[in-house]
Design an enzyme around this catalytic site. Structure first.
Site, PDB file in Angstrom:
ATOM      1  N   LYS A   1      -8.717   3.631  11.318  1.00 49.84           N
ATOM      2  CA  LYS A   1      -9.044   3.352   9.914  1.00 49.84           C
ATOM      3  C   LYS A   1      -8.860   1.847   9.724  1.00 49.84           C
ATOM      4  CE  LYS A   1      -8.172   4.842   5.232  1.00 49.84           C
ATOM      5  NZ  LYS A   1      -7.866   3.535   4.648  1.00 49.84           N
TER       6      LYS A   1
ATOM      7  N   ASP B   1     -11.579   7.825  14.870  1.00 51.66           N
ATOM      8  CA  ASP B   1     -11.553   6.383  15.127  1.00 51.66           C
ATOM      9  C   ASP B   1     -10.553   5.702  14.201  1.00 51.66           C
ATOM     10  OD1 ASP B   1     -13.243   6.398  12.894  1.00 51.66           O
ATOM     11  OD2 ASP B   1     -14.844   5.248  13.838  1.00 51.66           O
TER      12      ASP B   1
ATOM     13  N   ASP C   1       0.820  -1.213   0.000  1.00 51.71           N
ATOM     14  CA  ASP C   1       0.000   0.000   0.000  1.00 51.71           C
ATOM     15  C   ASP C   1       0.855   1.265   0.000  1.00 51.71           C
ATOM     16  OD1 ASP C   1      -2.172  -1.623   0.020  1.00 51.71           O
ATOM     17  OD2 ASP C   1      -2.803  -1.167   2.068  1.00 51.71           O
ATOM     18  N   ALA C   2       1.958   1.234   0.750  1.00 52.22           N
ATOM     19  CA  ALA C   2       2.789   2.441   0.840  1.00 52.22           C
ATOM     20  C   ALA C   2       3.357   2.795  -0.540  1.00 52.22           C
ATOM     21  CB  ALA C   2       3.910   2.227   1.847  1.00 52.22           C
TER      22      ALA C   2
ATOM     23  N   ARG D   1     -18.918  -1.295  -1.495  1.00 50.26           N
ATOM     24  CA  ARG D   1     -18.839   0.096  -1.978  1.00 50.26           C
ATOM     25  C   ARG D   1     -18.809   0.149  -3.499  1.00 50.26           C
ATOM     26  NH1 ARG D   1     -13.543   3.506  -0.678  1.00 50.26           N
ATOM     27  NH2 ARG D   1     -12.822   2.325  -2.467  1.00 50.26           N
TER      28      ARG D   1
ATOM     29  N   LYS E   1      -2.793   8.649   7.663  1.00 49.08           N
ATOM     30  CA  LYS E   1      -2.234   7.306   7.447  1.00 49.08           C
ATOM     31  C   LYS E   1      -0.904   7.150   8.171  1.00 49.08           C
ATOM     32  CE  LYS E   1      -3.245   5.295   3.447  1.00 49.08           C
ATOM     33  NZ  LYS E   1      -3.958   4.256   2.738  1.00 49.08           N
TER      34      LYS E   1
ATOM     35  N   SER F   1     -14.643   7.798  -1.105  1.00 49.04           N
ATOM     36  CA  SER F   1     -13.355   7.384  -0.555  1.00 49.04           C
ATOM     37  C   SER F   1     -12.956   8.455   0.470  1.00 49.04           C
ATOM     38  CB  SER F   1     -12.339   7.281  -1.694  1.00 49.04           C
ATOM     39  OG  SER F   1     -11.109   6.877  -1.185  1.00 49.04           O
TER      40      SER F   1
ATOM     41  N   LYS G   1     -13.280  13.000  11.455  1.00 48.37           N
ATOM     42  CA  LYS G   1     -14.458  13.621  10.829  1.00 48.37           C
ATOM     43  C   LYS G   1     -14.890  14.819  11.658  1.00 48.37           C
ATOM     44  CE  LYS G   1     -15.945   9.053   9.397  1.00 48.37           C
ATOM     45  NZ  LYS G   1     -16.278   7.805  10.065  1.00 48.37           N
TER      46      LYS G   1
END
Ligand code: NAD
Length: 347
Positions: A121, A119, A34-35, A142, A330, A83, A306
């Protein structure tokens, strides 16, 4: 000075990211960490911002990843699923707050001492679960945000997804909503992941690269009998469309924190680390979560923040791809869990 032609590099990046997206979202079988993906994605975004003349409506930066797998019925979401934009360093978190404050100021809305819901991820698969008159009526992935895969039968087998909210509503003194769409992430705990891979190896089945892919692959099984054998866990993080009947406002939730408490009272599972904090407590929460992440039973790749007030969320609205009222902080790459190492040792 770089001699690389930006148009050539843009094309390269778009092709590469389209291919990685396909492997990740459609096949649940990524080939890069992912990175590494995030670094390419950010390079593409920066290049597009520097060269607006090379914009492309089909760029991966313009869409929510994901597509409907052949074999699943597709169904539109009543409210689009978005997203999230990412912040990788503290300065980008502060930029997020400044952008929100500027937008609200332009629109004449006050943003004094705002509070935020924070919260973890969760690193899993986004789901929308639909309740009609308090009873489980379906679930969608999704997908591309507009249309998801109908995974109703598979999600029915997820043990911690309540199938009937009515007894909880009665106990909590809440009305039973005519329609309630609950959003969250389906994950596989580390323990369940290792045990599943053990079993798969013994039986000569597919060995999964990481818990995220195991969870996504298990929900997106065409045969729900197989999904039923997979240990999955759902964590609620938001509400979608709601109808409390006869023009009633329902429980009158005014903040995201109140929504989460309300969903919990209706029997929906929350992971338990979410809370409301002031702006200067957000980054310390993120750092604390980073230190704690290895002790959590499930994998997380950051923290989601949020704006807590639903009125401010509405005033901030959405871009093409993501809300302006939320951001994902992240964890840095060197802390990222090594996805491909698992593949190296296991395949
Ligand atoms: P995202 O995962 O960065 O953020 C959006 C998602 O976060 C939401 O859809 C939701 O499902 C999830 N989420 C988890 N916890 C949440 C919470 N508490 N509140 C709200 N939402 C929460 O965005 P994305 O578009 O799903 O995926 C992009 C990311 O996926 C990339 O940054 C990359 O890390 C990864 N990816 C990797 C590859 C690869 O090949 N390795 C390919 C494509 C994408």
């Amino acid at each position: 000075m770089s001699t690389i032609d930006p148009a050539v590099r843009l094309r390269e990046l778009r092709d590469l990211i389209h291919e990685y997206d396909y492997r990740y979202y459609v096949l649940d079988d990524p080939t890069v960490e992912d990175a590494a993906y995030d670094a390419l994605y950010r390079e593409l975004k920066a290049l597009e911002e520097a060269h607006p003349e090379l914009a492309d409506p089909n760029s991966p930066t313009r869409r929510v990843g994901g597509a409907v797998l052949d074999g699943f019925a597709s169904r539109p979401h009543r409210l689009r699923m978005y997203s999230l934009d990412n912040a990788m360093v503290e300065e980008e978190w502060r930029d997020f707050v400044t952008r929100a404050a500027n937008k609200l100021e332009r629109d004449g809305v006050a943003f004094d001492a705002p509070t935020f819901w924070v919260d973890p991820k969760f690193d899993g698969l986004a789901l929308e679960i639909i309740y009609e008159n308090g009873v489980y009526a379906g679930a969608l992935t999704r997908g591309d945000g507009e249309v998801g895969e109908d995974v109703t039968e598979n999600v029915r087998t997820v043990r911690n997804v309540p199938l009937d909210l009515r007894p909880h509503a009665a106990r909590a003194g809440l009305p039973v909503p005519r329609l309630l769409e609950v959003r969250g992430e389906v994950v596989m705990t580390r323990q369940d992941f290792y045990e599943l891979n053990e079993r798969q190896r013994e039986q000569g089945g597919k060995v999964f690269a990481n818990p995220r892919n195991a969870a996504a692959g298990s929900v997106r099984q065409l045969d729900s009998r197989i999904s039923a054998t997979r240990p999955l866990t759902f964590f609620t993080y938001a509400v979608g469309s709601q109808d409390w009947g006869d023009g009633l406002a329902g429980p009158g939730w005014a903040t995201h924190g109140a929504v989460m408490a309300g969903l919990k009272a209706l029997g929906l599972p929350l992971a338990g680390q979410g809370k409301v904090v002031a702006a200067d407590e957000v980054y310390p929460y993120f750092e604390a979560m980073g230190r704690q992440r290895q002790e959590l039973p499930f994998e997380i790749d950051g923290v989601v923040v949020k704006v807590d007030s639903l009125a401010l969320q509405e005033a901030l609205g959405f871009t093409d791809r993501a809300p302006r009222f939320a951001v994902a902080l992240k964890f840095p790459a060197h802390e990222a869990e090594t996805v491909l190492k698992h593949i190296d040792v296991q395949v």
